[in-house]
Design a protein around this motif. Sequence first.
Motif, PDB file in Angstrom:
ATOM      1  N   VAL A   1       0.832  -1.205   0.000  1.00  0.00           N
ATOM      2  CA  VAL A   1       0.000   0.000   0.000  1.00  0.00           C
ATOM      3  C   VAL A   1       0.869   1.259   0.000  1.00  0.00           C
ATOM      4  CG1 VAL A   1      -2.140   0.880   0.981  1.00  0.00           C
ATOM      5  CG2 VAL A   1      -1.379  -1.421   1.554  1.00  0.00           C
ATOM      6  N   GLY A   2       2.136   1.089   0.387  1.00  0.00           N
ATOM      7  CA  GLY A   2       3.008   2.257   0.484  1.00  0.00           C
ATOM      8  C   GLY A   2       3.647   2.682  -0.827  1.00  0.00           C
ATOM      9  N   ALA A   3       3.360   1.990  -1.917  1.00  0.00           N
ATOM     10  CA  ALA A   3       3.966   2.338  -3.204  1.00  0.00           C
ATOM     11  C   ALA A   3       3.569   3.752  -3.611  1.00  0.00           C
ATOM     12  CB  ALA A   3       3.524   1.342  -4.271  1.00  0.00           C
ATOM     13  N   SER A   4       4.527   4.475  -4.217  1.00  0.00           N
ATOM     14  CA  SER A   4       4.211   5.873  -4.501  1.00  0.00           C
ATOM     15  C   SER A   4       3.545   6.058  -5.855  1.00  0.00           C
ATOM     16  CB  SER A   4       5.464   6.743  -4.397  1.00  0.00           C
ATOM     17  OG  SER A   4       6.552   6.089  -4.986  1.00  0.00           O
ATOM     18  N   PHE A   5       2.541   6.927  -5.839  1.00  0.00           N
ATOM     19  CA  PHE A   5       1.728   7.235  -7.010  1.00  0.00           C
ATOM     20  C   PHE A   5       2.488   8.211  -7.912  1.00  0.00           C
ATOM     21  CE2 PHE A   5      -1.486   9.948  -9.044  1.00  0.00           C
ATOM     22  CZ  PHE A   5      -2.255   8.986  -9.664  1.00  0.00           C
ATOM     23  N   ILE A   6       2.633   7.870  -9.179  1.00  0.00           N
ATOM     24  CA  ILE A   6       3.389   8.754 -10.066  1.00  0.00           C
ATOM     25  C   ILE A   6       2.574   9.157 -11.292  1.00  0.00           C
ATOM     26  CG2 ILE A   6       5.704   8.009  -9.372  1.00  0.00           C
ATOM     27  CD1 ILE A   6       5.676   6.216 -11.927  1.00  0.00           C
ATOM     28  N   GLY A   7       1.259   9.003 -11.202  1.00  0.00           N
ATOM     29  CA  GLY A   7       0.399   9.417 -12.312  1.00  0.00           C
ATOM     30  C   GLY A   7       0.681   8.663 -13.590  1.00  0.00           C
ATOM     31  N   LEU A   8       0.785   9.388 -14.678  1.00  0.00           N
ATOM     32  CA  LEU A   8       0.941   8.752 -15.990  1.00  0.00           C
ATOM     33  C   LEU A   8       2.414   8.566 -16.382  1.00  0.00           C
ATOM     34  CD1 LEU A   8      -1.900  10.621 -17.903  1.00  0.00           C
ATOM     35  CD2 LEU A   8      -1.823   8.174 -17.429  1.00  0.00           C
ATOM     36  N   GLU A   9       3.302   8.712 -15.401  1.00  0.00           N
ATOM     37  CA  GLU A   9       4.727   8.684 -15.718  1.00  0.00           C
ATOM     38  C   GLU A   9       5.173   7.401 -16.438  1.00  0.00           C
ATOM     39  OE1 GLU A   9       8.193   9.504 -12.820  1.00  0.00           O
ATOM     40  OE2 GLU A   9       6.727  11.113 -12.541  1.00  0.00           O
ATOM     41  N   ASN A  10       4.640   6.232 -15.972  1.00  0.00           N
ATOM     42  CA  ASN A  10       5.012   4.973 -16.627  1.00  0.00           C
ATOM     43  C   ASN A  10       4.638   4.984 -18.101  1.00  0.00           C
ATOM     44  OD1 ASN A  10       6.142   3.624 -14.427  1.00  0.00           O
ATOM     45  ND2 ASN A  10       4.128   2.963 -13.691  1.00  0.00           N
ATOM     46  N   TYR A  11       3.407   5.463 -18.366  1.00  0.00           N
ATOM     47  CA  TYR A  11       2.933   5.477 -19.745  1.00  0.00           C
ATOM     48  C   TYR A  11       3.762   6.454 -20.585  1.00  0.00           C
ATOM     49  CZ  TYR A  11      -1.014   2.683 -18.162  1.00  0.00           C
ATOM     50  OH  TYR A  11      -1.775   1.686 -17.649  1.00  0.00           O
ATOM     51  N   ALA A  12       4.122   7.596 -19.967  1.00  0.00           N
ATOM     52  CA  ALA A  12       4.946   8.568 -20.687  1.00  0.00           C
ATOM     53  C   ALA A  12       6.313   7.966 -21.007  1.00  0.00           C
ATOM     54  CB  ALA A  12       5.106   9.831 -19.845  1.00  0.00           C
ATOM     55  N   GLU A  13       6.838   7.218 -20.039  1.00  0.00           N
ATOM     56  CA  GLU A  13       8.149   6.598 -20.252  1.00  0.00           C
ATOM     57  C   GLU A  13       8.105   5.576 -21.385  1.00  0.00           C
ATOM     58  OE1 GLU A  13       9.902   5.298 -16.542  1.00  0.00           O
ATOM     59  OE2 GLU A  13      11.450   4.204 -17.653  1.00  0.00           O
ATOM     60  N   LEU A  14       6.977   4.859 -21.481  1.00  0.00           N
ATOM     61  CA  LEU A  14       6.825   3.861 -22.551  1.00  0.00           C
ATOM     62  C   LEU A  14       6.993   4.488 -23.932  1.00  0.00           C
ATOM     63  CD1 LEU A  14       3.820   1.588 -21.493  1.00  0.00           C
ATOM     64  CD2 LEU A  14       6.203   0.923 -21.791  1.00  0.00           C
ATOM     65  N   LEU A  15       6.479   5.714 -24.076  1.00  0.00           N
ATOM     66  CA  LEU A  15       6.545   6.375 -25.384  1.00  0.00           C
ATOM     67  C   LEU A  15       7.976   6.506 -25.885  1.00  0.00           C
ATOM     68  CD1 LEU A  15       3.869   9.208 -24.934  1.00  0.00           C
ATOM     69  CD2 LEU A  15       3.678   7.113 -26.286  1.00  0.00           C
ATOM     70  N   GLY A  16       8.912   6.701 -24.943  1.00  0.00           N
ATOM     71  CA  GLY A  16      10.295   6.890 -25.373  1.00  0.00           C
ATOM     72  C   GLY A  16      11.188   5.687 -25.106  1.00  0.00           C
TER      73      GLY A  16
ATOM     74  N   ALA B 142       1.982  -1.207 -16.530  1.00  0.00           N
ATOM     75  CA  ALA B 142       1.617  -0.262 -17.595  1.00  0.00           C
ATOM     76  C   ALA B 142       1.722  -0.937 -18.966  1.00  0.00           C
ATOM     77  CB  ALA B 142       2.506   0.978 -17.528  1.00  0.00           C
ATOM     78  N   ILE B 143       2.811  -1.694 -19.188  1.00  0.00           N
ATOM     79  CA  ILE B 143       2.950  -2.423 -20.458  1.00  0.00           C
ATOM     80  C   ILE B 143       1.789  -3.403 -20.609  1.00  0.00           C
ATOM     81  CG2 ILE B 143       4.478  -3.812 -21.914  1.00  0.00           C
ATOM     82  CD1 ILE B 143       6.751  -3.061 -19.953  1.00  0.00           C
ATOM     83  N   ALA B 144       1.463  -4.089 -19.495  1.00  0.00           N
ATOM     84  CA  ALA B 144       0.385  -5.083 -19.537  1.00  0.00           C
ATOM     85  C   ALA B 144      -0.932  -4.429 -19.943  1.00  0.00           C
ATOM     86  CB  ALA B 144       0.245  -5.763 -18.180  1.00  0.00           C
ATOM     87  N   TYR B 145      -1.191  -3.215 -19.429  1.00  0.00           N
ATOM     88  CA  TYR B 145      -2.452  -2.569 -19.795  1.00  0.00           C
ATOM     89  C   TYR B 145      -2.466  -2.090 -21.238  1.00  0.00           C
ATOM     90  CZ  TYR B 145      -6.027  -3.062 -16.443  1.00  0.00           C
ATOM     91  OH  TYR B 145      -7.048  -3.606 -15.726  1.00  0.00           O
ATOM     92  N   VAL B 146      -1.305  -1.718 -21.755  1.00  0.00           N
ATOM     93  CA  VAL B 146      -1.239  -1.386 -23.185  1.00  0.00           C
ATOM     94  C   VAL B 146      -1.587  -2.627 -24.007  1.00  0.00           C
ATOM     95  CG1 VAL B 146       0.277  -0.684 -25.072  1.00  0.00           C
ATOM     96  CG2 VAL B 146       0.419   0.486 -22.874  1.00  0.00           C
ATOM     97  N   LEU B 147      -1.006  -3.769 -23.623  1.00  0.00           N
ATOM     98  CA  LEU B 147      -1.297  -5.021 -24.332  1.00  0.00           C
ATOM     99  C   LEU B 147      -2.786  -5.354 -24.224  1.00  0.00           C
ATOM    100  CD1 LEU B 147      -0.408  -7.631 -25.800  1.00  0.00           C
ATOM    101  CD2 LEU B 147       0.032  -8.629 -23.566  1.00  0.00           C
ATOM    102  N   PHE B 148      -3.319  -5.198 -23.019  1.00  0.00           N
ATOM    103  CA  PHE B 148      -4.740  -5.473 -22.788  1.00  0.00           C
ATOM    104  C   PHE B 148      -5.603  -4.609 -23.708  1.00  0.00           C
ATOM    105  CE2 PHE B 148      -8.293  -5.475 -19.358  1.00  0.00           C
ATOM    106  CZ  PHE B 148      -8.987  -6.422 -20.083  1.00  0.00           C
ATOM    107  N   ALA B 149      -5.253  -3.332 -23.801  1.00  0.00           N
ATOM    108  CA  ALA B 149      -6.014  -2.422 -24.660  1.00  0.00           C
ATOM    109  C   ALA B 149      -5.950  -2.885 -26.116  1.00  0.00           C
ATOM    110  CB  ALA B 149      -5.476  -1.002 -24.521  1.00  0.00           C
ATOM    111  N   ILE B 150      -4.755  -3.284 -26.554  1.00  0.00           N
ATOM    112  CA  ILE B 150      -4.612  -3.746 -27.944  1.00  0.00           C
ATOM    113  C   ILE B 150      -5.491  -4.976 -28.178  1.00  0.00           C
ATOM    114  CG2 ILE B 150      -3.012  -4.701 -29.653  1.00  0.00           C
ATOM    115  CD1 ILE B 150      -0.805  -3.033 -28.283  1.00  0.00           C
TER     116      ILE B 150
END
Lengths: 314, 295
Positions: free
Chosen positions: A70-85, A290-298
């Motif tokens: 539960v202590g993991a830190s929330f970073i918003g869309l950062e993972n998804y942004a990182e995926l782009l590059g 985040a990668i898993a959800y991109v795959l799920f969306a595809i």
Amino acid sequence: MSATDAAANAARVPVAGRTSSGVRLRQSLAGWFFSLPFVLIFAVFLAIPLITSFLLSFTSFGLRDLRNPVGASFIGLENYAELLGDPTFHTALINTAVYVVAGVPLTLIAGLAVAVALNGAVRRFRTLFRVGYYLPVVTSIVAIAVVWRFVLSPDQGLANLLLRAVGLPGQNWLGNPALAMPAIIAMIVWKNLGFSMVIFLAGLQTIPTSLYEAARIDGAGKWQEFRYVTLPGLRPTMLFSVVTTTIGYLQIFEEPFVMTGGGPLDRTMSLSMYIYEEGFSFFHQGYAAAIAYVLFAIVAVVAVVQFRILRSET
Amino acid sequence: MTLASDQLRQAPVTAVTADRPRGRGFTGWWIYLLLFIGLVLVVGPFIWMVLGSFKPAPEFLRIPPTWIPEAPTLDNYRRLFEVLDFPRFFFNSAVVAVAVTGGNLVFCSMVGYALAKLKFVGRNQLFLLVLATLMIPGSVTVIPLYILMSMLGLTNSFGGLILPFLATAFGVFLMRQFMLGIPDELLEAARIDGASEVRIFFQVVMPLATPALATLGILTFLGSWNSFFWPLIVASEDEMFTLPVALATFATGAYQADHGLLMAGSLVIVLPVLIVFILLQRLFTEGIATTGIKG
């Protein structure tokens, strides 16, 4: 149906109202009672992980957080942004597309060819063929990989022996970045064509023989028969096969994992393999989610689009 | 189910041969030739595996390689069972596959029956949910599932290997499709006789569902026996390895070049499946075809 039956029966019996509502209540309770174990298993091991995975994809969850999730830190869309590059993600995305674009048609054409051949005049050895072609489908991928890695090995491999026998140079199939992907696709098609064969064989049974007779009376040749009777008759089967095979190839993991581990130079790495690598080798679980959800969306988009086509055409 | 589709399959063939000697579709010796070449390519690696498992290590270095072992030996199997812990891995695989199969047979038929034959609030929603989950990629849930298992202390345990697979959407779908065909009159008659719903399920529905149960049982057992992705993740300690995880670990690690040993290991995984498959092949192919086409 049964409730209306019960109501109809009850009409003849004096205690009409009570019986039918009693039956309804009893069925409702029984329905949920019978569904309960499944619902519990699904909630705990599928629904909750599915939602958690989505939440995880907005965190930087890593190895440290395993003790206190539960202590993991929330970073918003950062993972998804990182995926782009992320070049590895791009490679995995392109590779997955190649698996689908090359693998799906090859698997379906091979399965269809065998099914049509078996469904025609072949009566002798029919069971032998069916069992033989289906054998790789029921075999553990790890066992298959052991043999195929030997078949494709540079020095003593059977593939290179065949090449040398006809005067061509042997190849380092799994070590050459240009050849590893085609070699793995060949293996996947080899493993899966039996499955699509069985689906097509069942589909061929649904085409009425009278259509073939009519075609013959009209003077149709074998190819015309195939083109104008068999193929249209297989349309529902074909669409079902395309959907399930595409979804399967989009998630490809085991074959490249056991054959090359994703190499050489990530040239065989699929999206599912990249999820595994990030999540369980580097312990970047938030990023992997985040990668898993991109795959799920595809997968979801492809499935919905294909089901739409399936519905409109049948 | 099996019987009916068998008859369907046989009927048109005999009808056609009676008035049309050449049969329908493509005919001729070249079809047989192509099918046989294909068969050799498909089955060849399996024969290679069986023969290779009896070869001593030096024979694998031969160029060109030998097909038939010149000095057949059981040494590969001896090492598999005495040096490596294959009896343990075999046991693990068997326990997991039996438990998962048992769970699916019971739980999937229970929901399958409810979805097909009982009217209850939320039934349609539940069925839609089952259909929707059919296409969820395993890699989407695998990370939280692993975190959940480590929180519960179930990594490297039978619980971790078995629990997530005790019921599958595919199984529910298969059982529901089959149970739709059970006549309502039978259930009504049992209800009028005063049988409880639980009793109706076990004494009326389950015996009728035997063909579907056989198909589901075989497919589930096989899927579990061959499963690789989840066991690879949840079992990291040697003693909880299943056969595929153990073989993959040896094949990519210390025993990479020990072809004879690896082929013997492969055969240990493949042989039980092969026996079941050859004995019951109709159940496989027709079970898959039925769910596939009706789906």
